[in-house]
Design an enzyme around this catalytic site. Sequence first.
Site, PDB file in Angstrom:
ATOM      1  N   HIS A 127       0.813  -1.223   0.000  1.00  0.00           N
ATOM      2  CA  HIS A 127       0.000   0.000   0.000  1.00  0.00           C
ATOM      3  C   HIS A 127       0.842   1.267   0.000  1.00  0.00           C
ATOM      4  O   HIS A 127       0.331   2.348  -0.302  1.00  0.00           O
ATOM      5  CB  HIS A 127      -0.987   0.002   1.179  1.00  0.00           C
ATOM      6  N   ASP A 157       0.129  -7.694   1.460  1.00  0.00           N
ATOM      7  CA  ASP A 157       0.519  -6.283   1.525  1.00  0.00           C
ATOM      8  C   ASP A 157       2.040  -6.113   1.563  1.00  0.00           C
ATOM      9  O   ASP A 157       2.571  -5.302   2.312  1.00  0.00           O
ATOM     10  CB  ASP A 157      -0.118  -5.588   2.732  1.00  0.00           C
ATOM     11  N   GLY A 232       3.568   6.779   7.996  1.00  0.00           N
ATOM     12  CA  GLY A 232       4.961   6.898   7.553  1.00  0.00           C
ATOM     13  C   GLY A 232       5.804   5.733   8.023  1.00  0.00           C
ATOM     14  O   GLY A 232       6.855   5.447   7.449  1.00  0.00           O
ATOM     15  N   ASN A 233       5.342   5.038   9.069  1.00  0.00           N
ATOM     16  CA  ASN A 233       6.035   3.848   9.554  1.00  0.00           C
ATOM     17  C   ASN A 233       5.777   2.623   8.677  1.00  0.00           C
ATOM     18  O   ASN A 233       6.510   1.626   8.770  1.00  0.00           O
ATOM     19  CB  ASN A 233       5.616   3.503  10.978  1.00  0.00           C
ATOM     20  N   SER A 234       4.718   2.657   7.870  1.00  0.00           N
ATOM     21  CA  SER A 234       4.368   1.498   7.052  1.00  0.00           C
ATOM     22  C   SER A 234       5.558   1.066   6.205  1.00  0.00           C
ATOM     23  O   SER A 234       6.176   1.883   5.522  1.00  0.00           O
ATOM     24  CB  SER A 234       3.189   1.821   6.133  1.00  0.00           C
ATOM     25  N   LEU A 289      -4.850 -25.200   0.760  1.00  0.00           N
ATOM     26  CA  LEU A 289      -5.451 -26.463   1.181  1.00  0.00           C
ATOM     27  C   LEU A 289      -6.743 -26.728   0.414  1.00  0.00           C
ATOM     28  O   LEU A 289      -7.094 -27.861   0.123  1.00  0.00           O
ATOM     29  CB  LEU A 289      -5.766 -26.430   2.677  1.00  0.00           C
ATOM     30  N   GLY A 290      -7.446 -25.649   0.109  1.00  0.00           N
ATOM     31  CA  GLY A 290      -8.714 -25.793  -0.598  1.00  0.00           C
ATOM     32  C   GLY A 290      -9.877 -26.101   0.316  1.00  0.00           C
ATOM     33  O   GLY A 290     -10.690 -26.984   0.031  1.00  0.00           O
ATOM     34  N   VAL A 291      -9.977 -25.360   1.428  1.00  0.00           N
ATOM     35  CA  VAL A 291     -11.049 -25.587   2.391  1.00  0.00           C
ATOM     36  C   VAL A 291     -11.650 -24.256   2.833  1.00  0.00           C
ATOM     37  O   VAL A 291     -10.989 -23.221   2.777  1.00  0.00           O
ATOM     38  CB  VAL A 291     -10.548 -26.353   3.638  1.00  0.00           C
ATOM     39  N   ILE A 293     -12.966 -22.444   6.165  1.00  0.00           N
ATOM     40  CA  ILE A 293     -12.663 -22.696   7.575  1.00  0.00           C
ATOM     41  C   ILE A 293     -13.278 -21.633   8.474  1.00  0.00           C
ATOM     42  O   ILE A 293     -13.660 -20.552   8.020  1.00  0.00           O
ATOM     43  CB  ILE A 293     -11.138 -22.740   7.802  1.00  0.00           C
TER      44      ILE A 293
END
Length: 482
Positions: A127, A157, A232-234, A289-291, A293
């Site tokens: 971002h 991100d 600004g820390n991102s 995994l294809g689940v 949850i």
Amino acid sequence: MKDYKKIGLTFIVALLGAFVAIWAYTSFFEKPEVITVQQDQAMRYASLPSAPQGEAPDLTYAAENSVHAVVHVKVTSKQEVQQYHSNPFYEWFYGDRNPRQQQPRLRQGAGSGVILSADGFIVTNNHVIDGADDIQVVLNDNRQYEAKLIGTDPTTDIAVLKIEEDDLPHLKFGNSDALKLGEWVLAVGNPFNLTSTVTAGIVSAKSRNIGINRVDMGIESFIQTDAAVNPGNSGGALVNMNGELVGINTAIASRTGSYAGYSFAVPASIVGKVVDDLKQFGQVQRALLGVMIQDVDAKLAEEKDIDVIEGVYIREVNENSAAEEADIESGDIILNVDGVTVNSTAQLQEQISQHRPGDVVKVLIKRDGNSKQIKVTLRNMHGDTEIVKASDNRFLGARFEQLTENEKYQLRISHGLKITDLSKGKLKDAGLKEGFIITDVNKEEVESVNDFKRIVNRADGGILIEGKYSTGEPAYFVFGTK
């Protein structure tokens, strides 16, 4: 009787002798000097110490080791601004205006980044650089470089940049899985453009899902700390007391936009894998995994008659998925992955996200009250184990680029591929134009050129392309494969 008188007389004589001896000693010999010793420290009870005996942690090494490897990331992007000419008669009836021209307006932003290697690879948040036309990196010693974007992964991100320089200070990855609650950490970044800022705090929680990453298949398993983090820390570093990188600072919990007590970082276990994928393949190799949850809580336990609240509940198993192939069933509860306990969806996502399609993991499940370990070969989103490399972004006579999150937001879409250059080929012959955004091909969503190629190459007959222009106007096109 005489004996008693004799004993009493002897006692009296002895007593008088003692008094006489004391009188003589004090009268004819020097008196002893009495010295009073004044102690500098107050008296203390042995069982109740008056002050803590431990010392505050020394964070100077970690700060000095990390501050030179954290950079200031400055971005500039162009935004198209629609201008209009006034037509009072038209607006009186229709409440609308006619467009006259578009002029770009520059938008500037800033964040942080962390140097990962001496030759200039840098990790930051997606971002921070999303939609940027120009990316500048400023080192702690004020040297400035133009950065090249190597790749991005909106689902975590994370983005990777590269500057051309050697012998740069850099950080090594630490083990974020080994972090303990209450452990001291440092946040290093550039809040409010205040470069090289270091704040300290403790690990408040792990595997935290805060619902900030709303992209499709987004992964959230944040390290929560109380180290002060601000705009600004991102993209900056979260380091342990050894000066090792254990996370990338990403978000804060705030109603004002500024620090209000809690900050969140993507753990190094996820960051390291994403960075390696982007450097090696040009895109992230997402293993699934294809689940479907959900967390196991008291309500679910009562509803499904679960005896112990633990693990992650499987609501549904997708067709042609890794879980289906491994005979995992809906209603199973996943207890751990490769020996690592998972008690939330965020923890399960974090463990699986460290792998690539084709990797084999050991999954401990509970079914009907009994535990069972199952080996699962993870698959990609297309249901196979193929490792997909980034293409040259050209296909059918067109060049493409992925949409930024800002473009998706403006057009109210979740996916798409934008045509940036168009030459002779099937797409141009079919009537597509530069700037057109392809969202679906043969009713399947497209997010990358590889998606587009895969759908077209397996098609038998015609190709249906659906999408939007940058104005939001929808359109569709049809052409043959031969």
